[in-house]
Design a protein around this motif. Sequence first.
Motif, PDB file in Angstrom:
ATOM      1  N   ARG A   1      12.143   0.645   6.480  1.00 31.91           N
ATOM      2  CA  ARG A   1      13.018   0.156   7.539  1.00 31.91           C
ATOM      3  C   ARG A   1      12.753   1.004   8.785  1.00 31.91           C
ATOM      4  O   ARG A   1      12.522   2.227   8.661  1.00 31.91           O
ATOM      5  CB  ARG A   1      14.488   0.351   7.148  1.00 31.91           C
ATOM      6  CG  ARG A   1      15.072  -0.787   6.334  1.00 31.91           C
ATOM      7  CD  ARG A   1      16.484  -0.447   5.898  1.00 31.91           C
ATOM      8  NE  ARG A   1      17.132  -1.598   5.272  1.00 31.91           N
ATOM      9  CZ  ARG A   1      18.055  -1.495   4.328  1.00 31.91           C
ATOM     10  NH1 ARG A   1      18.462  -0.314   3.910  1.00 31.91           N
ATOM     11  NH2 ARG A   1      18.601  -2.575   3.813  1.00 31.91           N
ATOM     12  N   ASN A   2      12.837   0.398   9.936  1.00 31.53           N
ATOM     13  CA  ASN A   2      12.680   1.124  11.212  1.00 31.53           C
ATOM     14  C   ASN A   2      11.473   2.056  11.234  1.00 31.53           C
ATOM     15  O   ASN A   2      11.573   3.205  11.682  1.00 31.53           O
ATOM     16  CB  ASN A   2      13.946   1.935  11.522  1.00 31.53           C
ATOM     17  CG  ASN A   2      15.154   1.043  11.551  1.00 31.53           C
ATOM     18  OD1 ASN A   2      15.077  -0.099  12.013  1.00 31.53           O
ATOM     19  ND2 ASN A   2      16.270   1.532  11.020  1.00 31.53           N
ATOM     20  N   GLN A   3      10.373   1.582  10.682  1.00 33.07           N
ATOM     21  CA  GLN A   3       9.106   2.323  10.694  1.00 33.07           C
ATOM     22  C   GLN A   3       9.190   3.700  10.004  1.00 33.07           C
ATOM     23  O   GLN A   3       8.436   4.607  10.360  1.00 33.07           O
ATOM     24  CB  GLN A   3       8.594   2.487  12.125  1.00 33.07           C
ATOM     25  CG  GLN A   3       8.459   1.146  12.805  1.00 33.07           C
ATOM     26  CD  GLN A   3       7.847   1.239  14.193  1.00 33.07           C
ATOM     27  OE1 GLN A   3       7.694   2.308  14.756  1.00 33.07           O
ATOM     28  NE2 GLN A   3       7.502   0.096  14.720  1.00 33.07           N
ATOM     29  N   ALA A   4      10.108   3.817   9.044  1.00 31.37           N
ATOM     30  CA  ALA A   4      10.215   5.104   8.321  1.00 31.37           C
ATOM     31  C   ALA A   4       9.152   5.150   7.216  1.00 31.37           C
ATOM     32  O   ALA A   4       9.475   5.324   6.037  1.00 31.37           O
ATOM     33  CB  ALA A   4      11.622   5.269   7.754  1.00 31.37           C
ATOM     34  N   TYR A   5       7.897   5.015   7.616  1.00 34.09           N
ATOM     35  CA  TYR A   5       6.799   5.038   6.658  1.00 34.09           C
ATOM     36  C   TYR A   5       6.698   6.434   6.050  1.00 34.09           C
ATOM     37  O   TYR A   5       7.031   7.410   6.707  1.00 34.09           O
ATOM     38  CB  TYR A   5       5.457   4.732   7.354  1.00 34.09           C
ATOM     39  CG  TYR A   5       5.494   3.544   8.280  1.00 34.09           C
ATOM     40  CD1 TYR A   5       5.877   2.288   7.814  1.00 34.09           C
ATOM     41  CD2 TYR A   5       5.165   3.672   9.633  1.00 34.09           C
ATOM     42  CE1 TYR A   5       5.916   1.190   8.677  1.00 34.09           C
ATOM     43  CE2 TYR A   5       5.209   2.587  10.494  1.00 34.09           C
ATOM     44  CZ  TYR A   5       5.591   1.354  10.015  1.00 34.09           C
ATOM     45  OH  TYR A   5       5.636   0.284  10.867  1.00 34.09           O
TER      46      TYR A   5
ATOM     47  N   GLU B   1       9.999  -3.589   6.126  1.00 34.97           N
ATOM     48  CA  GLU B   1       8.652  -4.031   6.475  1.00 34.97           C
ATOM     49  C   GLU B   1       7.715  -3.664   5.319  1.00 34.97           C
ATOM     50  O   GLU B   1       7.723  -2.520   4.847  1.00 34.97           O
ATOM     51  CB  GLU B   1       8.237  -3.284   7.747  1.00 34.97           C
ATOM     52  CG  GLU B   1       6.895  -3.647   8.286  1.00 34.97           C
ATOM     53  CD  GLU B   1       6.506  -2.742   9.467  1.00 34.97           C
ATOM     54  OE1 GLU B   1       5.427  -2.960  10.027  1.00 34.97           O
ATOM     55  OE2 GLU B   1       7.283  -1.802   9.797  1.00 34.97           O
ATOM     56  N   HIS B   2       6.944  -4.629   4.867  1.00 33.97           N
ATOM     57  CA  HIS B   2       6.033  -4.411   3.740  1.00 33.97           C
ATOM     58  C   HIS B   2       4.762  -3.781   4.311  1.00 33.97           C
ATOM     59  O   HIS B   2       3.897  -4.479   4.819  1.00 33.97           O
ATOM     60  CB  HIS B   2       5.735  -5.784   3.105  1.00 33.97           C
ATOM     61  CG  HIS B   2       5.080  -5.701   1.778  1.00 33.97           C
ATOM     62  ND1 HIS B   2       4.756  -6.813   1.059  1.00 33.97           N
ATOM     63  CD2 HIS B   2       4.690  -4.649   1.021  1.00 33.97           C
ATOM     64  CE1 HIS B   2       4.188  -6.450  -0.087  1.00 33.97           C
ATOM     65  NE2 HIS B   2       4.140  -5.157  -0.122  1.00 33.97           N
ATOM     66  N   TYR B   3       4.627  -2.456   4.210  1.00 37.09           N
ATOM     67  CA  TYR B   3       3.508  -1.823   4.920  1.00 37.09           C
ATOM     68  C   TYR B   3       2.386  -1.361   4.011  1.00 37.09           C
ATOM     69  O   TYR B   3       1.320  -0.952   4.475  1.00 37.09           O
ATOM     70  CB  TYR B   3       4.002  -0.670   5.808  1.00 37.09           C
ATOM     71  CG  TYR B   3       4.378   0.607   5.094  1.00 37.09           C
ATOM     72  CD1 TYR B   3       5.606   0.740   4.454  1.00 37.09           C
ATOM     73  CD2 TYR B   3       3.529   1.699   5.077  1.00 37.09           C
ATOM     74  CE1 TYR B   3       5.951   1.916   3.818  1.00 37.09           C
ATOM     75  CE2 TYR B   3       3.863   2.879   4.447  1.00 37.09           C
ATOM     76  CZ  TYR B   3       5.079   2.979   3.809  1.00 37.09           C
ATOM     77  OH  TYR B   3       5.421   4.153   3.179  1.00 37.09           O
ATOM     78  N   GLU B   4       2.627  -1.386   2.702  1.00 36.80           N
ATOM     79  CA  GLU B   4       1.566  -1.095   1.722  1.00 36.80           C
ATOM     80  C   GLU B   4       1.929  -1.888   0.484  1.00 36.80           C
ATOM     81  O   GLU B   4       3.104  -2.250   0.304  1.00 36.80           O
ATOM     82  CB  GLU B   4       1.543   0.413   1.443  1.00 36.80           C
ATOM     83  CG  GLU B   4       0.319   0.895   0.695  1.00 36.80           C
ATOM     84  CD  GLU B   4       0.499   0.923  -0.825  1.00 36.80           C
ATOM     85  OE1 GLU B   4      -0.517   1.055  -1.532  1.00 36.80           O
ATOM     86  OE2 GLU B   4       1.647   0.808  -1.307  1.00 36.80           O
ATOM     87  N   ILE B   5       0.945  -2.146  -0.371  1.00 43.17           N
ATOM     88  CA  ILE B   5       1.168  -3.048  -1.506  1.00 43.17           C
ATOM     89  C   ILE B   5       2.526  -2.825  -2.188  1.00 43.17           C
ATOM     90  O   ILE B   5       3.261  -3.775  -2.440  1.00 43.17           O
ATOM     91  CB  ILE B   5       0.005  -2.908  -2.532  1.00 43.17           C
ATOM     92  CG1 ILE B   5      -1.306  -3.350  -1.864  1.00 43.17           C
ATOM     93  CG2 ILE B   5       0.276  -3.719  -3.789  1.00 43.17           C
ATOM     94  CD1 ILE B   5      -2.563  -3.011  -2.650  1.00 43.17           C
ATOM     95  N   SER B   6       2.870  -1.560  -2.456  1.00 40.12           N
ATOM     96  CA  SER B   6       4.103  -1.268  -3.198  1.00 40.12           C
ATOM     97  C   SER B   6       5.150  -0.548  -2.357  1.00 40.12           C
ATOM     98  O   SER B   6       6.124  -0.023  -2.908  1.00 40.12           O
ATOM     99  CB  SER B   6       3.776  -0.378  -4.408  1.00 40.12           C
ATOM    100  OG  SER B   6       2.723  -0.930  -5.151  1.00 40.12           O
ATOM    101  N   ASN B   7       4.965  -0.482  -1.048  1.00 39.26           N
ATOM    102  CA  ASN B   7       5.868   0.314  -0.209  1.00 39.26           C
ATOM    103  C   ASN B   7       6.423  -0.466   0.972  1.00 39.26           C
ATOM    104  O   ASN B   7       5.700  -1.236   1.620  1.00 39.26           O
ATOM    105  CB  ASN B   7       5.146   1.575   0.271  1.00 39.26           C
ATOM    106  CG  ASN B   7       4.979   2.581  -0.846  1.00 39.26           C
ATOM    107  OD1 ASN B   7       5.908   3.299  -1.184  1.00 39.26           O
ATOM    108  ND2 ASN B   7       3.807   2.581  -1.448  1.00 39.26           N
ATOM    109  N   PHE B   8       7.699  -0.189   1.262  1.00 36.61           N
ATOM    110  CA  PHE B   8       8.459  -0.948   2.256  1.00 36.61           C
ATOM    111  C   PHE B   8       9.264   0.054   3.089  1.00 36.61           C
ATOM    112  O   PHE B   8       9.794   1.016   2.525  1.00 36.61           O
ATOM    113  CB  PHE B   8       9.430  -1.895   1.538  1.00 36.61           C
ATOM    114  CG  PHE B   8       8.752  -2.826   0.542  1.00 36.61           C
ATOM    115  CD1 PHE B   8       8.470  -4.140   0.873  1.00 36.61           C
ATOM    116  CD2 PHE B   8       8.388  -2.381  -0.726  1.00 36.61           C
ATOM    117  CE1 PHE B   8       7.838  -4.997  -0.029  1.00 36.61           C
ATOM    118  CE2 PHE B   8       7.757  -3.222  -1.639  1.00 36.61           C
ATOM    119  CZ  PHE B   8       7.479  -4.535  -1.291  1.00 36.61           C
TER     120      PHE B   8
END
Length: 377
Positions: free
Chosen positions: A240-244, A231-238
Amino acid sequence: MGGIYIHVPFCRKKCFYCDFYKTTAVSQKPLFLQSLHREIDLQCEYLQNEPVDTVYFGGGTPSVLLPSEISEILEHLGRCHAFSNQAEVTVEANPDDLSLTYLKELKMVGANRLSIGIQSFHPEDLKRMNRRHTRDQAVASVANALDAGFGDISIDLIYGLPELSMSRWEENLRQAMELPATHLSAYHLTYHEGTMFYHWLKKGQLKEIPEDDSIAQFEMLMDMSAAAGYEHYEISNFARNQAYSKHNSAYWKGKKYLGLGPSAHSYDGVSRQWNIADLYHYLKSLQQGELNFEREILSDTDRLNDFLITRIRTKWGLDLREIQTYFSQKARLKLENSAKKYLISGHLKMDGDIIYLTRQGIMVSDEIMLALLAEES
Ligand code: SF4
């Protein structure tokens, strides 16, 4: 909740693109650790009893530290600060430091997240960047991390490298997607002044890749990571399974953080401060029992602009109601006005009171953020 960042300034050799503060004087490690422990004591009050939710060992190369040294730092921090039960403890590492034994010990002393600086799997890229590791070491480091019990594994990649063809970038991404990592950070190469890459660029010994290729590589990154469940959750960060990344998300949510070590930055809601980016002077000051930093008190406009830049870059977007509550109705109206052009062009979208970057907007996010910034009145 607050965060703690620890800058470990040692690298065994310097990568040619890197502008982080670092030194190869690894022999200074004992004195650095002694000074860091002094700094922990001197900064005990900085977070004003805010419970600590994240600790991030960055650098430099934190994996030059022994697990026992990391353990002592964590224990000392624990005497000064209350840690939350679910605290995230991240250690940045180079792949060639990550033997199974090292990782098992690291896990035992309380690290629960790894950020592995892979950057590329391709021998030519690795040589060009002056990275220490090989492709096989990169792959093995992630497998070892999993075997050692790390559930949260982040890997870093760089694109936009000189002569990075689309097919080589695709190979890199394919290899990255096959790894059992939960998080990916991917940055376009920047030619920072003072780096070898910058020097070679200015002398014409390196060539930037064409802008179209940069855009195409970012598009490929977004497509392939999405297909692999990221999931692309920040410009440069992705993730899986909400492991932000909890630590970076805290920066983006404007939480307080304490930075320790040379060049580390801190933020307490009203001011920013940054330690001297020089190991010799950092050590000298702390040996005399003094901190060595500069501090800037933030104006209302600084705080508004920080709020804007940190919120809009994430998938959670910028909530205009918060702008109104924390700043003013006038700030909200001004922002809505500056955003109009990008809403019409499709670079931004609005859902209720929240403004988001669209895929098209992410491609030119720097320009959009600059246009949205408020000016000092
Ligand atoms: S990229 Fe990492 S390992 Fe390379 S010089 Fe910079 S801090 Fe050191």
